[in-house]
Motif scaffolding. Sequence first.
Motif, PDB file in Angstrom:
ATOM      1  N   GLY A 104      -2.844 -20.317-153.106  1.00  0.00           N
ATOM      2  CA  GLY A 104      -4.060 -20.176-153.885  1.00  0.00           C
ATOM      3  C   GLY A 104      -3.893 -20.443-155.357  1.00  0.00           C
ATOM      4  O   GLY A 104      -4.752 -21.064-156.001  1.00  0.00           O
ATOM      5  N   MET A 105      -2.780 -19.977-155.926  1.00  0.00           N
ATOM      6  CA  MET A 105      -2.570 -20.107-157.364  1.00  0.00           C
ATOM      7  C   MET A 105      -1.684 -21.294-157.732  1.00  0.00           C
ATOM      8  O   MET A 105      -1.307 -21.450-158.891  1.00  0.00           O
ATOM      9  CB  MET A 105      -1.962 -18.821-157.921  1.00  0.00           C
ATOM     10  CG  MET A 105      -2.916 -17.645-157.944  1.00  0.00           C
ATOM     11  SD  MET A 105      -4.326 -17.897-159.046  1.00  0.00           S
ATOM     12  CE  MET A 105      -3.512 -17.870-160.634  1.00  0.00           C
ATOM     13  N   PHE A 106      -1.344 -22.141-156.757  1.00  0.00           N
ATOM     14  CA  PHE A 106      -0.560 -23.328-157.116  1.00  0.00           C
ATOM     15  C   PHE A 106      -0.795 -24.488-156.142  1.00  0.00           C
ATOM     16  O   PHE A 106      -1.418 -25.476-156.506  1.00  0.00           O
ATOM     17  CB  PHE A 106       0.938 -23.019-157.182  1.00  0.00           C
ATOM     18  CG  PHE A 106       1.744 -24.182-157.692  1.00  0.00           C
ATOM     19  CD1 PHE A 106       1.969 -24.341-159.048  1.00  0.00           C
ATOM     20  CD2 PHE A 106       2.253 -25.142-156.818  1.00  0.00           C
ATOM     21  CE1 PHE A 106       2.674 -25.435-159.532  1.00  0.00           C
ATOM     22  CE2 PHE A 106       2.962 -26.240-157.286  1.00  0.00           C
ATOM     23  CZ  PHE A 106       3.179 -26.387-158.648  1.00  0.00           C
ATOM     24  N   ALA A 107      -0.277 -24.374-154.915  1.00  0.00           N
ATOM     25  CA  ALA A 107      -0.213 -25.515-153.998  1.00  0.00           C
ATOM     26  C   ALA A 107      -1.569 -26.183-153.771  1.00  0.00           C
ATOM     27  O   ALA A 107      -1.695 -27.401-153.883  1.00  0.00           O
ATOM     28  CB  ALA A 107       0.388 -25.080-152.664  1.00  0.00           C
ATOM     29  N   LEU A 108      -2.595 -25.390-153.447  1.00  0.00           N
ATOM     30  CA  LEU A 108      -3.895 -25.980-153.148  1.00  0.00           C
ATOM     31  C   LEU A 108      -4.559 -26.540-154.390  1.00  0.00           C
ATOM     32  O   LEU A 108      -5.279 -27.541-154.319  1.00  0.00           O
ATOM     33  CB  LEU A 108      -4.802 -24.945-152.475  1.00  0.00           C
ATOM     34  CG  LEU A 108      -4.339 -24.474-151.091  1.00  0.00           C
ATOM     35  CD1 LEU A 108      -5.324 -23.486-150.501  1.00  0.00           C
ATOM     36  CD2 LEU A 108      -4.143 -25.645-150.138  1.00  0.00           C
ATOM     37  N   ALA A 109      -4.316 -25.901-155.532  1.00  0.00           N
ATOM     38  CA  ALA A 109      -4.876 -26.417-156.786  1.00  0.00           C
ATOM     39  C   ALA A 109      -4.293 -27.793-157.102  1.00  0.00           C
ATOM     40  O   ALA A 109      -5.009 -28.714-157.512  1.00  0.00           O
ATOM     41  CB  ALA A 109      -4.588 -25.445-157.925  1.00  0.00           C
ATOM     42  N   PRO A 270       5.450 -17.002-153.189  1.00  0.00           N
ATOM     43  CA  PRO A 270       4.211 -16.276-153.542  1.00  0.00           C
ATOM     44  C   PRO A 270       4.349 -15.481-154.835  1.00  0.00           C
ATOM     45  O   PRO A 270       5.330 -14.773-155.032  1.00  0.00           O
ATOM     46  CB  PRO A 270       4.015 -15.328-152.346  1.00  0.00           C
ATOM     47  CG  PRO A 270       4.805 -15.921-151.239  1.00  0.00           C
ATOM     48  CD  PRO A 270       5.958 -16.611-151.867  1.00  0.00           C
ATOM     49  N   PHE A 271       3.367 -15.596-155.703  1.00  0.00           N
ATOM     50  CA  PHE A 271       3.387 -14.856-156.965  1.00  0.00           C
ATOM     51  C   PHE A 271       3.248 -13.353-156.744  1.00  0.00           C
ATOM     52  O   PHE A 271       3.503 -12.562-157.642  1.00  0.00           O
ATOM     53  CB  PHE A 271       2.252 -15.337-157.883  1.00  0.00           C
ATOM     54  CG  PHE A 271       2.403 -16.770-158.338  1.00  0.00           C
ATOM     55  CD1 PHE A 271       3.576 -17.491-158.105  1.00  0.00           C
ATOM     56  CD2 PHE A 271       1.368 -17.404-159.006  1.00  0.00           C
ATOM     57  CE1 PHE A 271       3.708 -18.805-158.527  1.00  0.00           C
ATOM     58  CE2 PHE A 271       1.491 -18.726-159.427  1.00  0.00           C
ATOM     59  CZ  PHE A 271       2.669 -19.426-159.184  1.00  0.00           C
ATOM     60  N   ILE A 272       2.856 -12.973-155.526  1.00  0.00           N
ATOM     61  CA  ILE A 272       2.703 -11.561-155.196  1.00  0.00           C
ATOM     62  C   ILE A 272       4.033 -10.808-155.288  1.00  0.00           C
ATOM     63  O   ILE A 272       4.072  -9.580-155.360  1.00  0.00           O
ATOM     64  CB  ILE A 272       2.096 -11.412-153.771  1.00  0.00           C
ATOM     65  CG1 ILE A 272       1.447 -10.034-153.605  1.00  0.00           C
ATOM     66  CG2 ILE A 272       3.143 -11.662-152.697  1.00  0.00           C
ATOM     67  CD1 ILE A 272       0.643  -9.900-152.337  1.00  0.00           C
ATOM     68  N   LEU A 273       5.136 -11.559-155.319  1.00  0.00           N
ATOM     69  CA  LEU A 273       6.466 -10.951-155.500  1.00  0.00           C
ATOM     70  C   LEU A 273       6.507 -10.059-156.734  1.00  0.00           C
ATOM     71  O   LEU A 273       7.170  -9.015-156.742  1.00  0.00           O
ATOM     72  CB  LEU A 273       7.536 -12.050-155.632  1.00  0.00           C
ATOM     73  CG  LEU A 273       7.913 -12.841-154.374  1.00  0.00           C
ATOM     74  CD1 LEU A 273       8.718 -14.064-154.765  1.00  0.00           C
ATOM     75  CD2 LEU A 273       8.688 -11.978-153.407  1.00  0.00           C
TER      76      LEU A 273
END
Length: 307
Positions: A104-109, A270-273
């Motif tokens: 959501g915050m990188f790959a798809l953008a 994942p940035f959720i890390l």
Amino acid sequence: MYTIIELILPIFVLIAFGKILKHFNIISNEGIKTIKNLAVNLFLPFTFFNIIIHGTFNKDSIILIIAGFIIMFSAYLLGFLYKPLFTDDIKEYVPYTNTCIESGMFALAVLNMIIGKDNLFQIIQMDMVNNIFVFTVVTTGLTLISGNKQSAKQIIKSIFKSPIIISLILGIIGALFNFGEKIDNSNLSSTYNRIISFLTEPLSPMILICIGAELEFEIDIFKKAIKLFFVRFATMAVLISSALFIMSKIITVNSILIKSMIIYFLSPSPFILLMYTNNEKINKFISGFLSLQIIMSLIFCVIISFI
């Protein structure tokens, strides 16, 4: 050559713009948090929903979903084998840095800007697995590392509270009932498309500005994170190559799918890390590691765009 520059240059410009805004305090940490919340909880779910209801699930979909799961799960299991390669303060996080994608915050953008949103359906089918894996295996494992415990009820609740997961479920239901086609053939088509355009077009620019604002450039941390980066890179490279080879024997694997899978699976962890690291030193290391991944992923995007 000019087309490639047109595709890649805006990504670097937006990231650099985010860094400049943060440097001059035009955008604050609280502002970044607000933008990210909007992107993840509003713009991204609508993007997912719209793409899925306009897609067609078939035999290829099953293969893509299975391939996505095998890649994620294999990378996760291999992470446990890699733990002895790292120091005690880092090794517990290795299985979780080694698997899953910050979609959501990188790959798809990035993919949205390189291949266009009309070509995202195939990779989003794999991303469904990624999101489920992140909100189950990854978050549960990281919670245990942080010293907290989650019941099965809490895990299930966190999954179904996620706007992204909700949009995926609604999108799949919509696709099964041909909502996309029905909307396109209705009198509301023009209105719907304008609303979706307002809610999806800001996604990539907003995310890339946030990425730039949060980039860390500390050489000492990069030196420590380089081994972790190459372990993940090598793992994903082997798994992607193997998956594409096997998939090519079963379904049609076109150049867009190949390019999409390479960009997607070589995107950052994942940035959720960062939400599950209580230790300030580890948090700084993970931030540097993710920044290194972002920089290298963008370099790979440039290289892949020439293919």
